[in-house]
Design a protein around this motif. Structure first.
Motif, PDB file in Angstrom:
ATOM      1  N   ALA A   1     -10.154  -4.573  11.949  1.00  0.00           N
ATOM      2  CA  ALA A   1      -9.290  -5.510  12.366  1.00  0.00           C
ATOM      3  C   ALA A   1      -8.219  -6.049  11.317  1.00  0.00           C
ATOM      4  CB  ALA A   1      -9.901  -6.585  13.378  1.00  0.00           C
ATOM      5  N   ALA A   2      -7.767  -5.023  10.536  1.00  0.00           N
ATOM      6  CA  ALA A   2      -7.065  -5.530   9.238  1.00  0.00           C
ATOM      7  C   ALA A   2      -5.568  -4.869   9.578  1.00  0.00           C
ATOM      8  CB  ALA A   2      -7.654  -4.979   8.244  1.00  0.00           C
ATOM      9  N   VAL A   3      -4.621  -5.347   9.131  1.00  0.00           N
ATOM     10  CA  VAL A   3      -3.263  -4.679   9.410  1.00  0.00           C
ATOM     11  C   VAL A   3      -2.567  -4.307   8.055  1.00  0.00           C
ATOM     12  CG1 VAL A   3      -0.951  -5.071  10.257  1.00  0.00           C
ATOM     13  CG2 VAL A   3      -2.909  -6.131  11.382  1.00  0.00           C
ATOM     14  N   PRO A   4      -2.765  -3.224   7.629  1.00  0.00           N
ATOM     15  CA  PRO A   4      -2.069  -2.868   6.143  1.00  0.00           C
ATOM     16  C   PRO A   4      -0.723  -3.106   5.859  1.00  0.00           C
ATOM     17  CG  PRO A   4      -2.599  -1.113   7.578  1.00  0.00           C
ATOM     18  CD  PRO A   4      -2.902  -1.980   8.290  1.00  0.00           C
ATOM     19  N   ASN A   5      -0.422  -3.352   4.651  1.00  0.00           N
ATOM     20  CA  ASN A   5       1.004  -3.639   4.338  1.00  0.00           C
ATOM     21  C   ASN A   5       1.505  -2.271   3.779  1.00  0.00           C
ATOM     22  OD1 ASN A   5       3.548  -4.518   3.692  1.00  0.00           O
ATOM     23  ND2 ASN A   5       2.643  -5.401   1.565  1.00  0.00           N
ATOM     24  N   TRP A   6       1.909  -1.293   4.657  1.00  0.00           N
ATOM     25  CA  TRP A   6       2.342   0.022   4.244  1.00  0.00           C
ATOM     26  C   TRP A   6       3.776  -0.202   3.430  1.00  0.00           C
ATOM     27  CZ3 TRP A   6      -1.581   3.116   3.942  1.00  0.00           C
ATOM     28  CH2 TRP A   6      -2.521   2.946   4.888  1.00  0.00           C
ATOM     29  N   VAL A   7       3.879   0.485   2.256  1.00  0.00           N
ATOM     30  CA  VAL A   7       5.350   0.272   1.876  1.00  0.00           C
ATOM     31  C   VAL A   7       6.033   1.611   1.617  1.00  0.00           C
ATOM     32  CG1 VAL A   7       4.817  -2.212   0.892  1.00  0.00           C
ATOM     33  CG2 VAL A   7       4.459  -0.163  -0.661  1.00  0.00           C
ATOM     34  N   ASN A   8       5.059   2.729   0.914  1.00  0.00           N
ATOM     35  CA  ASN A   8       5.623   3.986   0.838  1.00  0.00           C
ATOM     36  C   ASN A   8       4.837   4.939   1.414  1.00  0.00           C
ATOM     37  OD1 ASN A   8       6.585   2.404  -1.962  1.00  0.00           O
ATOM     38  ND2 ASN A   8       8.067   3.781  -1.304  1.00  0.00           N
ATOM     39  N   HIS A   9       5.217   6.038   1.839  1.00  0.00           N
ATOM     40  CA  HIS A   9       4.541   7.334   2.295  1.00  0.00           C
ATOM     41  C   HIS A   9       5.223   8.448   1.434  1.00  0.00           C
ATOM     42  CE1 HIS A   9       2.858   5.194   5.478  1.00  0.00           C
ATOM     43  NE2 HIS A   9       4.109   4.980   6.155  1.00  0.00           N
ATOM     44  N   CYS A  10       4.347   9.288   0.616  1.00  0.00           N
ATOM     45  CA  CYS A  10       4.926  10.194  -0.379  1.00  0.00           C
ATOM     46  C   CYS A  10       4.375  11.385   0.175  1.00  0.00           C
ATOM     47  CB  CYS A  10       4.311   9.773  -1.734  1.00  0.00           C
ATOM     48  SG  CYS A  10       4.723   8.073  -2.267  1.00  0.00           S
ATOM     49  N   SER A  11       4.818  12.680  -0.121  1.00  0.00           N
ATOM     50  CA  SER A  11       4.490  13.808   0.159  1.00  0.00           C
ATOM     51  C   SER A  11       3.310  14.605  -1.047  1.00  0.00           C
ATOM     52  CB  SER A  11       5.483  14.579   0.281  1.00  0.00           C
ATOM     53  OG  SER A  11       6.521  15.004  -1.014  1.00  0.00           O
ATOM     54  N   SER A  12       3.289  13.861  -2.086  1.00  0.00           N
ATOM     55  CA  SER A  12       2.354  14.463  -2.915  1.00  0.00           C
ATOM     56  C   SER A  12       1.381  13.297  -3.724  1.00  0.00           C
ATOM     57  CB  SER A  12       2.940  15.123  -4.006  1.00  0.00           C
ATOM     58  OG  SER A  12       3.612  14.459  -4.784  1.00  0.00           O
TER      59      SER A  12
ATOM     60  N   ILE B   1       0.989  -1.220  -0.061  1.00  0.00           N
ATOM     61  CA  ILE B   1      -0.114   0.096  -0.072  1.00  0.00           C
ATOM     62  C   ILE B   1       0.822   1.195  -0.002  1.00  0.00           C
ATOM     63  CG2 ILE B   1      -1.650   1.128   1.194  1.00  0.00           C
ATOM     64  CD1 ILE B   1      -2.915  -1.310   2.472  1.00  0.00           C
ATOM     65  N   ILE B   2       0.608   2.166  -1.154  1.00  0.00           N
ATOM     66  CA  ILE B   2       1.385   3.339  -1.127  1.00  0.00           C
ATOM     67  C   ILE B   2       0.304   4.541  -0.548  1.00  0.00           C
ATOM     68  CG2 ILE B   2       2.504   4.944  -2.828  1.00  0.00           C
ATOM     69  CD1 ILE B   2       2.443   2.585  -4.727  1.00  0.00           C
ATOM     70  N   SER B   3       0.753   5.335   0.087  1.00  0.00           N
ATOM     71  CA  SER B   3       0.211   6.403   0.636  1.00  0.00           C
ATOM     72  C   SER B   3       0.647   7.652   0.753  1.00  0.00           C
ATOM     73  CB  SER B   3      -0.254   5.836   2.123  1.00  0.00           C
ATOM     74  OG  SER B   3       0.574   6.542   3.164  1.00  0.00           O
ATOM     75  N   LEU B   4      -0.193   8.761   1.074  1.00  0.00           N
ATOM     76  CA  LEU B   4       0.335  10.242   1.267  1.00  0.00           C
ATOM     77  C   LEU B   4       1.082  10.136   2.569  1.00  0.00           C
ATOM     78  CD1 LEU B   4      -2.476  12.665   0.222  1.00  0.00           C
ATOM     79  CD2 LEU B   4      -0.312  12.444  -0.696  1.00  0.00           C
ATOM     80  N   SER B   5       1.865  11.003   2.817  1.00  0.00           N
ATOM     81  CA  SER B   5       2.594  11.193   4.341  1.00  0.00           C
ATOM     82  C   SER B   5       1.611  11.034   5.679  1.00  0.00           C
ATOM     83  CB  SER B   5       3.366  12.543   4.499  1.00  0.00           C
ATOM     84  OG  SER B   5       4.079  12.587   3.351  1.00  0.00           O
ATOM     85  N   GLU B   6       2.199  10.614   6.606  1.00  0.00           N
ATOM     86  CA  GLU B   6       1.438  10.150   8.013  1.00  0.00           C
ATOM     87  C   GLU B   6       0.780  11.462   8.414  1.00  0.00           C
ATOM     88  OE1 GLU B   6       4.024   8.380  10.446  1.00  0.00           O
ATOM     89  OE2 GLU B   6       4.484   6.506   9.286  1.00  0.00           O
ATOM     90  N   GLY B   7       1.108  12.558   7.837  1.00  0.00           N
ATOM     91  CA  GLY B   7       0.407  13.528   8.299  1.00  0.00           C
ATOM     92  C   GLY B   7      -0.774  14.241   7.660  1.00  0.00           C
TER      93      GLY B   7
END
Length: 321
Positions: A233-244, A212-218
């Motif tokens: 009750a799902a645990v996502p597989n975060w792989v990238n946090h991007c700023s845009s 899962i690719i997402s925007l930054s944590e903020g």
């Protein structure tokens, strides 16, 4: 002379329309026309910065003064009766003449100052440019200093007094903060077709196994996604946090993972089979945006800018009356 002439026209119009001494408030006529224009009591309430009960009360009082029914009460939609359709052009003419007098008496072009405005990337991608242009035309002496940033940073800047107003989701609150709803916007889970994700509806647990690719944590979007997975009750597989969003889109199109992307803005890519929408159940919640600004010592320039936001926003409101 022009102002006197317009005033006399309004007097004549009111005398012609209401010779039977009916006392009609302009706010009631304005509510009537706004409901017709937006086809919704609730949307009219938001546009006029009031409540739906207040709008309904204005219509009831207007109907009582006129002695007619303006809206068909047998339907939940804002459908005009025959008398309502007959009254509409007269009501619009009255408001147009009032607006002409108000415009001639109000020195809109004298409102000036710099307004420090914070906005999320979603706003920047949708209606921000048209809002800036409309503000420039309506208030040429108002300077907009626009800061596009993540939601948590905008909130911090607003609380620190570095911004006069901020468009964020979720809405801020506080005793010294005024908040006005600007509507909703949809994001959807998407992926590149090269990943071969099945077309059935996926549960949060099924979706969580993909990178899962997402925007930054903020970002508000990331925080909503975290809650959505956690609530089921799902645990996502975060792989990238991007700023845009543009970077998230590029990585998603490259097949490096799935992500939440603005559905309406990605339609061309969806049609071109560059991206596919992943349907989920339960659905991912919509983002609801609001503008927050100080409730005390607010300058005319800030109030004018907030008013322009309400008029410029292309975000939608749930279909309700």
């Amino acid at each position: 002379m022009g102002q006197v002439f317009l005033f006399r026209q309004i007097v004549i119009l009111i005398e012609d329309l209401y010779a039977s001494r009916i006392m009609i408030e302009l706010s009631h006529v304005q509510a009537f026309c706004t409901i017709v224009r937006l086809n919704s009591y609730s949307a009219a309430a938001r546009a006029l910065a009031t409540t739906q009960p207040s709008i309904s009360r204005r219509i009831r009082e207007l109907e009582r003064e006129l002695g007619v029914t303006l809206f068909d009460t047998r339907t939940r939609r804002a459908v005009l009766t025959a008398k309502g359709r007959e009254f509409l052009p007269q009501a619009e003419e009255l408001l147009q003449r009032v607006d002409a007098i108000t415009a001639s008496m109000t020195e809109r072009h004298e409102i000036s100052g710099t307004v420090r405005l914070g906005a999320s990337e979603t706003v920047a991608m949708t209606w921000l440019s048209s809002f800036v242009e409309a503000t420039r035309i309506q208030y040429p002496k108002v300077i907009l200093s626009v800061d596009v940033d993540l939601a948590d940073r905008l909130i911090s800047k607003f609380n620190a007094g570095l911004l006069d107003a901020a468009i964020v989701t979720p809405a801020m609150s506080g005793k010294d903060v005024e908040v006005e709803d600007l509507g909703c916007f949809d994001y959807a889970w998407m992926a590149s077709p090269v990943l071969g994700i099945p077309t059935h509806r996926h549960s949060p647990n099924e979706l969580a196994v993909y990178p899962i690719i997402s925007l930054s944590e903020g970002s508000a979007l990331y925080q909503m996604a975290v809650r959505w997975f956690k609530d089921h009750a799902a645990v996502p597989n975060w792989v990238n946090h991007c700023s845009s969003v543009s970077m998230v889109t590029a990585l998603t199109e490259a097949g490096l993972g799935i992500s939440l992307l603005p559905r309406s803005l990605m339609q061309d890519r969806i049609d071109a089979k560059v991206l596919q929408v992943i349907e989920v159940s339960p659905p991912f919640p919509t983002l609801r945006f609001a503008v927050a600004y100080g409730s005390h010592a607010t300058s005319p320039a800030v109030l004018a800018v907030v008013r322009m936001m309400r008029e410029s926003s292309t975000f939608y409101f749930p279909d309700e009356i």
